[in-house]
Motif scaffolding. Structure first.
Motif, PDB file in Angstrom:
ATOM      1  N   ILE A 129     111.217  84.241  16.063  1.00 16.41           N
ATOM      2  CA  ILE A 129     110.441  83.670  17.164  1.00 16.41           C
ATOM      3  C   ILE A 129     110.188  84.716  18.249  1.00 16.41           C
ATOM      4  CG2 ILE A 129     112.490  82.822  18.407  1.00 16.41           C
ATOM      5  CD1 ILE A 129     109.136  80.994  18.104  1.00 16.41           C
ATOM      6  N   LEU A 135     103.389  84.136  23.156  1.00 11.96           N
ATOM      7  CA  LEU A 135     103.730  82.709  23.119  1.00 11.96           C
ATOM      8  C   LEU A 135     104.008  82.210  24.536  1.00 11.96           C
ATOM      9  CD1 LEU A 135     104.122  80.471  20.961  1.00 11.96           C
ATOM     10  CD2 LEU A 135     106.581  80.886  21.130  1.00 11.96           C
ATOM     11  N   LEU A 138     106.689  76.494  23.643  1.00 15.53           N
ATOM     12  CA  LEU A 138     107.398  76.191  22.398  1.00 15.53           C
ATOM     13  C   LEU A 138     108.064  74.826  22.540  1.00 15.53           C
ATOM     14  CD1 LEU A 138     108.511  77.002  19.595  1.00 15.53           C
ATOM     15  CD2 LEU A 138     110.455  78.064  20.777  1.00 15.53           C
TER      16      LEU A 138
END
Length: 998
Positions: A129, A135, A138
């Motif tokens: 991850i 990102l 999440l």
């Protein structure tokens, strides 16, 4: 040779590693093959994640410039998925952005969001991850089979704004590396199994607004800058508005630093922990606070006199501590709606002057204090007041309601006070005066009974004028008269500004808000809100259902969207409701489009160079030999390790299964067919041993199939023991073994199907079955009779060794059936009355004498049964936050008092306003079963006889079966968390109804 040729040969080799060192072999194959392919395709080699490409059936051209996803991020996400046994249905190929993988959002070829809440993921969250640098969000919430630790690599995600991992099964500690995330605004980790301390590095998160670690096992001190050398802690989070730390094991004092005028904190919730010391005087500086929950701790000392500086405070919970000194002065707290300070040893005091000066107060809870004086008008007259809980104080004089009372007032509880006289006027709601001199002299019986008048039925969304609708048993009818599979769960509001549950406008507002938010996602049929009630944590639980429009089921993406709506707090509760936890019910099935054929995804073959071909062929040839050798060794080791040796159904085997009477030997193909290929739709439970599936024989008979984890010997000895035990014992209060299967490396047990789950689920509200006093007596009798049969009629006698509420199953008529015989032992016939054996069982139920001596007798089961009786009485876990139920009840018992002085321990669901006949004998029986010495405990036949006597005292016929079916039981549908017991459990009660804790 073509890449396809390599890939096909590679696949055949990997299959050789079905046993033995599969991980090691596969890594060797992947590393060398991928290195050879990289030689010609120019894909960077050296990454362990390359194995994910191979196992997905990918080719190097999947990462061609035409792909929309950046190669490194495609690798990372594919590697992440490699740790999940239940990947989203369209996660195929190697281009998540271009293929629009469900749950993935991309921006400029970067993966920026992963939202897979409620997606039934099974596995762990790997460090891959950390290789998604862009990102921002999440959310993997509500995946109860997502376990392992939270990887420190998340600390690499420098752009992450939201990390939401709620109601999963993560273990380990909160990584200190999370403090590296400069943009993180929401960190929500509630309802996991996280341990250790809150890392001080959290203090680095200058953008953090929401910090929620409720319902874990977090311990240690609250970190503040003065307690470490890092100059970091919660006091650095001046931007944060929410500290939600309830239901943990946090200890030490409440730090003074977190209360200051620079903090934007509006919610400080640290209920149900182990805080000690005094409340710091800096509390009065936190003038933005709107809710403060410090109840159910061990705080001491006086409440700071500047508490009434908190003029924005609407919720104040200080109950169940050891606070002393005078009652705090609340004058001027004009926003206060809910006040709870019960069960504290405050100094004896007169009626405080602020009693009737709080203009917004709806709920007043001041029980078991030492307040004296007369309640003069207009103490109950301020308009918003709904409930006044004032029992067990020293209020005296005359109670006069003629002078007026709030029109919203539904309850005045003054039991066990010194009220001499009462003039209720025309007040017709609930006025409780039992235990006062007024009632002792024969006052108005209407107000002198200890039993509350019947409450109005709980709120439930009204249905349209539906014609008779016969929905299939596994579907539900919507308020608009349609049958379908709703998305369902429970909202647990951690505080609320009202106590009148009969005012349905509150719950209508919840329904309207959910409906409005859900319709912003996609079309729905309707929303239903049901059964509001208070739980043991003083949370308000409300069941909700969202029905799909014009179809039976929501699809995969819709379930994820609905789950995310609650996990990221985009559903906003209406006024009057505080922040909430959401616990979803497992969804029956997803409507999933068929995945493309793997063959259709194969790309044109890549022609490798001569050098690469030679390397691969030579390496593969060596690996084939290695694989065969490893497989033989693994198979031999496995056969020796299994308790049944190398059982085989074929005549060619020298070893055959035992010749057992009764149980049928099923083939693997039989059970595969009866369970619809072990479909998730038929899954009704899971645990450490494996999963349980509902099965249907061709004649319609329902069975429960307990399937051990594939290729695992976990529980193998218990598997053998349970077959042998249940093959020779037969009783209406013992679960029946129908058959078993051990083909193809499988271990499966087939039982009769028990529709109403286990006793533990009913006591904790998970099953939706409400057990009154009479039903509990009958269940206790059934379990006692089953044990008495094992001890006294089986030859040789059998000790169960794991009696507990999760091993007492309830059939259609709520008849008890003792289950799970994997730990059972036969007592030898040598006259000793015991055997010496390794201690096994479940902590909390274990006989201390057996634990100390390792000598197992029938009286060990009697001790466990005594714990079960206390659990039936209280609905409490045997051990809860270090409090052992036997010690707690024994210390609190006072036989001179009503209910033996055990009011606070009784399960509120019982509704025992008046003491039922035989109550004291039931308590006495339970305590006799848990005597330290086995010689002083009764036998199980004596226990069963005593329960029969108690039932007769209650006007029941012990010989009659249950007269009602589960269809008529009132439902509470409370799937709130109740963690599995300890590592001693081998089955985890896995053949019960499918429910999700907490």
């Amino acid at each position: 040779m073509s890449f396809s040729w390599y890939l096909e040969l590679y696949s055949k080799i990997v299959l050789q590693f079905a046993d033995g060192k599969i991980a090691q072999g596969r890594l060797i194959v992947n590393s060398i093959v991928f290195a050879a392919i990289s030689f010609t395709s120019r894909i960077p080699a050296g990454s362990v994640r390359a194995k994910c490409y191979m196992e997905q059936g990918a080719t190097p051209t999947d990462l061609s410039p035409a792909a929309e996803t950046l190669p490194d991020e495609a690798i990372a996400l594919t590697a992440l998925a490699g740790n999940w046994n239940n990947q989203p249905h369209n996660w195929v190929g190697m281009d998540p952005c271009g293929s629009k993988w469900v749950g993935i959002t991309c921006t400029n070829s970067h993966i920026t969001m992963i939202v897979l809440s409620g997606a039934k993921l099974n596995g762990s969250l790997s460090g891959d991850i950390g290789n998604l640098p862009e990102l921002e969000y999440l959310d993997l919430s509500f995946n109860k089979h997502l376990t392992g630790s939270i990887p420190p690599a998340i600390g690499n995600l420098m752009k992450l704004k939201g990390l939401i991992l709620v109601s999963c099964n993560f273990v380990g500690t909160i990584p200190a590396e999370l403090g590296n995330l400069p943009r993180l605004g929401m960190l929500s980790l509630y309802s996991n199994n996280l341990r250790g301390e809150i890392p001080a590095t959290i203090g680095n998160l200058s953008k953090l607004v929401w910090l929620d670690i409720t319902d874990n096992q977090i311990s240690g001190l609250l970190p503040v800058s003065s307690r470490n050398n890092l100059n970091l802690g919660l006091d650095n989070l001046t931007f944060c508005q929410h500290f939600h730390f309830g239901k943990n094991n946090i200890s030490g004092s409440l730090p003074a630093q977190i209360f200051n005028s620079n903090m934007r904190l509006i919610h400080l919730l640290i209920d149900s922990n182990n805080l000690t010391g005094s409340i710091p005087p800096t509390l009065g500086l936190a003038n933005k606070l709107e809710a403060l929950r410090l109840d159910k701790n061990r705080l001491t000392g006086s409440v700071p006199p500047n508490l009434n500086n908190l003029t924005s405070l609407s919720e104040l919970h200080l109950s169940d501590n050891q606070l002393t000194g005078p009652l705090p002065n609340l004058t001027g707290m004009n926003q206060l709606t809910y006040l709870e300070m019960s069960n504290n040893p405050f100094d004896q005091s007169q009626v405080p002057p602020w009693f009737s000066t709080l203009p917004a107060l709806t709920t007043l809870k001041l029980e078991f204090l030492k307040i004296s004086g007369q309640l003069l008008p207009p103490v109950f007259a301020f308009p918003p007041l709904q409930s006044a809980y004032l029992k067990n104080n020293h209020f005296n004089g005359s109670l006069n309601l003629d002078a007026g009372y709030s029109s919203q007032l539904i309850l005045i509880d003054l039991q066990n006070n010194d009220i001499d006289d009462a003039s209720p006027g025309d007040y017709s709601k609930q006025l409780l005066l039992s235990g006062t001199p007024y009632c002792n002299r024969g006052g108005n019986s209407k107000f002198c009974g200890s039993q509350l008048p019947p409450s109005p039925p709980p709120f439930s969304t009204p249905f349209e004028n539906c014609p008779t609708t016969n929905c299939p048993s596994d579907q539900e009818e919507s308020p608009t008269c349609n049958c379908s599979y709703p998305f369902a769960g429970t909202l647990l509001f951690r505080f609320y500004s009202f106590s009148n549950m009969g005012n349905w406008t509150h719950f209508t507002a919840v329904e309207v808000n959910i409906d409005k938010q859900a319709r912003q996602l996609f079309s729905i049929d309707s929303v239903s809100v049901q059964n509001p009630r208070l739980d043991g944590n003083s949370y308000l639980d409300v069941d909700i259902r969202i029905f799909p429009a014009d179809k039976l089921r929501f699809n995969y993406s819709e379930i994820i969207s609905l789950s995310n709506m609650f996990s990221n707090k985009s559903f906003v509760a209406p006024d009057g409701f505080g922040p909430y936890l959401f616990i979803p019910n497992p969804y029956v099935d997803f409507t999933v489009p068929p995945s493309p054929s793997s063959k259709s995804k194969r790309l044109p073959a890549i022609i490798g160079g001569t050098v690469a071909s030679v390397v691969v062929v030579v390496v593969i040839a060596g690996l084939v030999i290695y694989a065969i050798q490893q497989r033989k060794e693994a198979k031999k080791a496995k056969e020796l390790s299994l308790p049944f040796g190398s059982w085989d159904r074929s005549n060619s085997s020298n070893s055959i299964p035992p010749q057992l009477r009764g149980p049928r030997m099923f083939t693997f193909d039989d059970l595969k067919k009866f369970t619809n290929n072990f479909s998730e739709d038929n899954s009704i439970g899971s645990g450490g041993y494996g999963k349980v599936y509902r099965a249907a024989l061709p004649d319609g008979t329902l069975l429960a199939v307990k399937r051990a984890q594939k290729e695992s010997t976990q529980g193998a000895h218990e598997f053998k023991t349970e077959i042998e035990m249940l093959s020779r014992v037969h009783h209406r209060n013992l679960v029946s073994l129908i058959g078993f299967c051990f083909e193809q490396g499988e271990q499966m047990l087939v039982y009769e199907y028990i529709p109403n789950g286990n006793l533990k689920e009913s006591l904790t509200g998970k099953s939706g079955i409400r057990l009154d006093w009479r039903r509990r007596l009958r269940i206790a009798l059934g379990a006692a009779r089953g044990l008495a049969y094992l001890h006294e009629l089986a030859d040789p006698s059998i000790v169960h060794r794991d009696i507990k509420s999760s091993n007492i199953l309830l059939d259609h008529h709520l008849n008890a059936k003792v289950s799970d015989f994997g730990l059972s032992r036969q007592l030898s016939g040598d006259g000793k009355g015991h055997i010496t054996t390794q201690v096994k069982g479940t902590m909390g139920y274990l006989d201390p004498e057996y634990y100390m001596t390792q000598q197992l007798t029938e009286k060990s089961d009697v001790y466990s049964f005594g714990i079960l009786l206390l659990e039936i009485l209280t609905a409490r876990k045997p051990i809860d936050r270090g409090r052992y139920i036997v010690r707690e009840v024994r210390n609190a018992m006072d036989k001179a008092k009503d209910f033996y002085g055990l009011h606070e321990f009784l399960d509120p669901v019982l509704g025992l306003g008046t003491k039922p006949p035989g109550f004291e004998r039931f308590v006495d029986l339970a305590m006799s079963c848990v005597e330290e010495s086995g010689d002083r405990r009764p036998s199980m036949s004596q226990v069963a006889k005593e329960i029969e006597t108690i039932m007769q005292m209650a006007g029941m016929d012990p010989q009659a079966g249950s007269a009602t079916t589960s269809d008529s039981f009132s439902s509470t549908s409370r799937p709130h968390p109740y963690n599995s017991d300890t590592a001693y459990d081998y089955s985890g009660g896995v053949f019960t109804q499918k429910v999700e804790p907490k």
